[in-house]
Design a protein around this motif. Structure first.
Motif, PDB file in Angstrom:
ATOM      1  N   LEU A  56       0.877  -1.690   0.315  1.00 53.35           N
ATOM      2  CA  LEU A  56      -0.245  -0.032   0.370  1.00 53.35           C
ATOM      3  C   LEU A  56       0.863   1.465  -0.489  1.00 53.35           C
ATOM      4  O   LEU A  56       2.092   1.567   0.616  1.00 53.35           O
ATOM      5  N   ALA A  57       0.816   2.493  -0.869  1.00 48.92           N
ATOM      6  CA  ALA A  57       1.035   4.020  -1.141  1.00 48.92           C
ATOM      7  C   ALA A  57       1.099   4.730   0.093  1.00 48.92           C
ATOM      8  O   ALA A  57      -0.282   4.611   0.892  1.00 48.92           O
ATOM      9  N   ALA A  58       2.360   5.305   0.471  1.00 48.40           N
ATOM     10  CA  ALA A  58       1.334   5.766   1.598  1.00 48.40           C
ATOM     11  C   ALA A  58       0.282   7.373   0.690  1.00 48.40           C
ATOM     12  O   ALA A  58      -0.160   7.836   2.127  1.00 48.40           O
ATOM     13  N   LYS A  59       0.268   7.214  -0.473  1.00 43.03           N
ATOM     14  CA  LYS A  59      -0.451   8.743  -1.435  1.00 43.03           C
ATOM     15  C   LYS A  59      -2.056   8.135  -1.252  1.00 43.03           C
ATOM     16  O   LYS A  59      -2.496   7.112  -0.926  1.00 43.03           O
ATOM     17  N   TRP A  60      -3.220   8.309  -0.217  1.00 43.39           N
ATOM     18  CA  TRP A  60      -4.377   8.287  -0.167  1.00 43.39           C
ATOM     19  C   TRP A  60      -5.424   9.156  -0.124  1.00 43.39           C
ATOM     20  O   TRP A  60      -5.153  10.751   0.322  1.00 43.39           O
ATOM     21  N   MET A  61      -6.171   8.786  -0.529  1.00 39.40           N
ATOM     22  CA  MET A  61      -7.982   9.693  -0.006  1.00 39.40           C
ATOM     23  C   MET A  61      -9.053   9.585   0.669  1.00 39.40           C
ATOM     24  O   MET A  61      -9.750   7.805   0.950  1.00 39.40           O
ATOM     25  N   ALA A  62      -9.872  10.439   0.915  1.00 35.35           N
ATOM     26  CA  ALA A  62     -11.085   9.591   1.722  1.00 35.35           C
ATOM     27  C   ALA A  62     -12.080   9.063   0.785  1.00 35.35           C
ATOM     28  O   ALA A  62     -12.457  10.476  -0.059  1.00 35.35           O
ATOM     29  N   ILE A  63     -13.188   8.427   1.009  1.00 34.02           N
ATOM     30  CA  ILE A  63     -14.259   8.391   0.683  1.00 34.02           C
ATOM     31  C   ILE A  63     -15.943   8.234   1.209  1.00 34.02           C
ATOM     32  O   ILE A  63     -15.415   7.108   1.749  1.00 34.02           O
ATOM     33  N   ARG A 108      -4.599  13.286  -0.455  1.00 35.85           N
ATOM     34  CA  ARG A 108      -4.969  14.199  -1.481  1.00 35.85           C
ATOM     35  C   ARG A 108      -5.895  14.768  -1.825  1.00 35.85           C
ATOM     36  O   ARG A 108      -6.377  15.259  -2.393  1.00 35.85           O
ATOM     37  N   GLY A 109      -6.583  14.038  -1.049  1.00 36.46           N
ATOM     38  CA  GLY A 109      -8.615  14.427  -1.554  1.00 36.46           C
ATOM     39  C   GLY A 109      -9.241  14.120  -0.825  1.00 36.46           C
ATOM     40  O   GLY A 109      -9.393  13.179  -0.490  1.00 36.46           O
ATOM     41  N   ALA A 110     -10.836  13.871  -1.453  1.00 36.10           N
ATOM     42  CA  ALA A 110     -12.136  13.780  -0.148  1.00 36.10           C
ATOM     43  C   ALA A 110     -12.827  13.616  -0.827  1.00 36.10           C
ATOM     44  O   ALA A 110     -13.417  14.862  -2.079  1.00 36.10           O
ATOM     45  N   VAL A 111     -13.744  12.607  -1.341  1.00 37.30           N
ATOM     46  CA  VAL A 111     -14.780  12.455  -2.187  1.00 37.30           C
ATOM     47  C   VAL A 111     -16.772  11.994  -0.808  1.00 37.30           C
ATOM     48  O   VAL A 111     -16.295  11.318  -0.286  1.00 37.30           O
ATOM     49  N   ALA A 112     -17.278  13.148  -1.043  1.00 35.27           N
ATOM     50  CA  ALA A 112     -18.266  12.928  -0.455  1.00 35.27           C
ATOM     51  C   ALA A 112     -19.775  13.156  -1.300  1.00 35.27           C
ATOM     52  O   ALA A 112     -19.632  13.577  -1.733  1.00 35.27           O
ATOM     53  N   THR A 113     -20.434  11.485  -0.728  1.00 32.32           N
ATOM     54  CA  THR A 113     -21.707  11.565  -1.633  1.00 32.32           C
ATOM     55  C   THR A 113     -22.426  12.362  -0.691  1.00 32.32           C
ATOM     56  O   THR A 113     -22.907  11.353   0.443  1.00 32.32           O
ATOM     57  N   GLY A 114     -23.609  13.212  -1.093  1.00 29.80           N
ATOM     58  CA  GLY A 114     -24.365  12.447   0.429  1.00 29.80           C
ATOM     59  C   GLY A 114     -24.112  13.273   1.570  1.00 29.80           C
ATOM     60  O   GLY A 114     -25.043  12.405   2.694  1.00 29.80           O
ATOM     61  N   PRO A 115     -23.094  14.492   2.076  1.00 29.45           N
ATOM     62  CA  PRO A 115     -22.639  14.017   3.426  1.00 29.45           C
ATOM     63  C   PRO A 115     -23.774  14.156   4.360  1.00 29.45           C
ATOM     64  O   PRO A 115     -24.569  15.530   4.452  1.00 29.45           O
ATOM     65  N   ALA A 116     -23.546  14.386   5.060  1.00 28.69           N
ATOM     66  CA  ALA A 116     -24.271  14.549   6.345  1.00 28.69           C
ATOM     67  C   ALA A 116     -23.613  16.040   6.606  1.00 28.69           C
ATOM     68  O   ALA A 116     -22.567  16.061   7.239  1.00 28.69           O
ATOM     69  N   ARG A 143      -6.780  20.680   0.386  1.00 24.75           N
ATOM     70  CA  ARG A 143      -7.289  19.145  -0.735  1.00 24.75           C
ATOM     71  C   ARG A 143      -8.236  19.667  -1.517  1.00 24.75           C
ATOM     72  O   ARG A 143      -8.647  19.619  -0.824  1.00 24.75           O
ATOM     73  N   PRO A 144      -8.109  19.242  -2.762  1.00 23.12           N
ATOM     74  CA  PRO A 144      -9.178  19.160  -3.607  1.00 23.12           C
ATOM     75  C   PRO A 144     -10.141  18.333  -2.690  1.00 23.12           C
ATOM     76  O   PRO A 144      -9.809  17.337  -1.858  1.00 23.12           O
ATOM     77  N   LEU A 145     -11.534  18.854  -2.413  1.00 27.27           N
ATOM     78  CA  LEU A 145     -13.200  17.942  -2.519  1.00 27.27           C
ATOM     79  C   LEU A 145     -13.822  18.189  -2.701  1.00 27.27           C
ATOM     80  O   LEU A 145     -14.838  19.229  -3.327  1.00 27.27           O
ATOM     81  N   PHE A 146     -14.394  16.656  -3.256  1.00 29.62           N
ATOM     82  CA  PHE A 146     -15.334  16.612  -4.091  1.00 29.62           C
ATOM     83  C   PHE A 146     -17.315  16.552  -3.339  1.00 29.62           C
ATOM     84  O   PHE A 146     -16.905  15.779  -2.627  1.00 29.62           O
ATOM     85  N   LEU A 147     -18.137  17.230  -3.353  1.00 30.90           N
ATOM     86  CA  LEU A 147     -18.977  17.033  -3.010  1.00 30.90           C
ATOM     87  C   LEU A 147     -20.676  16.703  -4.232  1.00 30.90           C
ATOM     88  O   LEU A 147     -20.500  17.395  -4.639  1.00 30.90           O
ATOM     89  N   GLY A 148     -20.769  15.097  -3.475  1.00 35.74           N
ATOM     90  CA  GLY A 148     -21.926  15.056  -4.817  1.00 35.74           C
ATOM     91  C   GLY A 148     -23.783  15.324  -3.977  1.00 35.74           C
ATOM     92  O   GLY A 148     -23.209  14.385  -3.133  1.00 35.74           O
ATOM     93  N   GLN A 149     -24.364  15.498  -4.790  1.00 38.68           N
ATOM     94  CA  GLN A 149     -26.212  15.436  -4.217  1.00 38.68           C
ATOM     95  C   GLN A 149     -27.005  14.971  -5.370  1.00 38.68           C
ATOM     96  O   GLN A 149     -26.745  15.687  -6.476  1.00 38.68           O
ATOM     97  N   GLY A 150     -28.294  14.303  -5.139  1.00 38.48           N
ATOM     98  CA  GLY A 150     -29.127  14.215  -5.244  1.00 38.48           C
ATOM     99  C   GLY A 150     -30.096  15.099  -4.886  1.00 38.48           C
ATOM    100  O   GLY A 150     -30.013  15.821  -3.643  1.00 38.48           O
TER     101      GLY A 150
END
Length: 379
Positions: free
Chosen positions: A171-178, A204-212, A317-324
């Motif tokens: 496993l690399a040291a580079k990581w992201m949260a989803i 490196r960043g995070a991806v969050a969908t339908g975030p509380a 770091r970059p942050l992605f937010l997705g919402q329906g």
């Protein structure tokens, strides 16, 4: 958890076989808790819990920290792709899951995952990312799960990366949260904390969908005056919030807000996962029946803001937010407020709104946008 209780908890885990070999002895010798990410249990994950595309999988027990910076144990799973790792190792995605309940048997590394989550995570595996997936503190480890305690969830997600890298050199040291839903909120917390909490890793960043988010603002509308909305999910969420806040801040008197029916539901929720069983149990009970006074009164908000409010600073770091738009679990206006609040504080997330998609459909629906986002962050 006080040292004596923590030692008893670790002893119980060792006796149950969840701490292995010399690791059990080391844990018992260290009752005040190990360093964040220190592994105290490492077993092969049963094959029936593997994701499609997995080459190897482990279940870990490891040390992390609560939102009060106290030592606590968490469990989680590592899924390593099949095949040869790229130079530098597999880039890592730390998956922070949505609501499953607060009982030990709800932990995904034991109970398994929904088809939605399995398909979603398998997609990432097949793209060449290792997936590490915390269960969070209290789901399968001592104590009650502090539901929506964002800092504790973020700690568990970050320390899962540390733990996974300690046992798997590919496993690399580079990581992201989803993350999605509860885990979407946790991923946003993680995004605000990751670099400072684990500077030795390459976040490196995070991806969050339908975030509380804006949970306290939404909860302040709940009370005996709330219209009787027939939603087993809403009833379960309200019960989990009361359980989680009491666990995170024991001085909070949850019973002062609850009717006799509410106390019964909250007690049942402590032992029940968010499944068809819960829907049947809570289906005839509307959320207003749980409460004897509004959550907008008394000390609820004071405690809950401290535990549940998403940070508005610290993002590097970059942050992605997705919402329906059709999400009835995390309502669109709550996420739009989060976006506005972040932007007011100088944070510019990459935002994707998905017309017609509900809470669950947004997970897969976001992939055409989140996959290139993650690829750019890792490049």
């Amino acid at each position: 958890m006080p040292p004596v209780k923590l030692r008893r908890a670790v002893t119980a885990l060792a006796a149950a076989g969840l701490l292995t070999g010399s690791l059990a002895g080391a844990a018992l010798a260290e009752p005040a808790g190990g360093a964040p990410g220190a592994v105290v249990g490492n077993t092969e994950l049963p094959a029936e819990l593997w994701l499609d595309g997995t080459g190897s999988a482990r279940r870990l027990t490891y040390w992390t920290r609560t939102s009060l910076d106290e030592p606590a144990l968490s469990t989680g799973a590592i899924f390593v792709p099949a095949g040869t790792p790229p130079p530098g190792g597999w880039p890592v995605l730390s998956w922070e899951h949505g609501t499953v309940g607060v009982a030990d048997e709800c932990a995904p590394s034991v109970a398994g995952r929904s088809d939605r989550d399995k398909n979603y995570l398998s997609t990432w595996l097949k793209q060449g990312y290792a997936v590490v997936a915390t269960d969070y503190i209290g789901l399968g480890t001592p104590g009650v799960h502090t539901y929506l305690d964002g800092r504790a969830e973020a700690h568990a997600g970050i320390d899962m990366v540390r733990a996974a890298r300690a046992v798997d050199p590919t496993l690399a040291a580079k990581w992201m949260a989803i993350g999605q839903s509860q885990g979407g909120g946790a991923a946003v917390f993680t995004a605000a904390m990751a670099t400072r909490y684990a500077p030795e890793l390459d976040y490196r960043g995070a991806v969050a969908t339908g975030p509380a988010s804006n949970v306290v603002e939404a909860a302040s509308l709940i009370g005996p005056q709330t219209p009787p909305i027939p939603s087993s999910h809403l009833t379960a969420y309200a019960a989990y919030i009361m359980v989680g806040l009491k666990a995170a801040r024991p001085a909070f008197d949850a019973d002062a807000y609850l009717t006799p029916i509410g106390k019964e539901v909250v007690t049942a929720a402590e032992q029940m996962c968010l499944t068809a069983q819960a829907a049947e149990k809570f289906g005839s009970i509307t959320v207003n029946q749980l409460f004897s006074q509004p959550l907008s009164s008394g000390p609820f908000a004071e405690y809950a803001h401290e535990v549940m409010d998403v940070p508005l600073t610290g993002y590097d770091r970059p942050l992605f937010l997705g919402q329906g738009t059709n999400d009835t679990d995390v309502f669109l206006p709550l996420t739009l407020k989060l976006i506005a609040d972040l932007e007011t504080h100088g944070v510019r997330p990459e935002v994707h709104i998905y017309p017609g998609l509900d809470h669950s459909a947004t997970v897969a629906g976001s992939l055409p946008d989140s996959m290139p986002f993650v690829a750019r962050a890792f490049s």
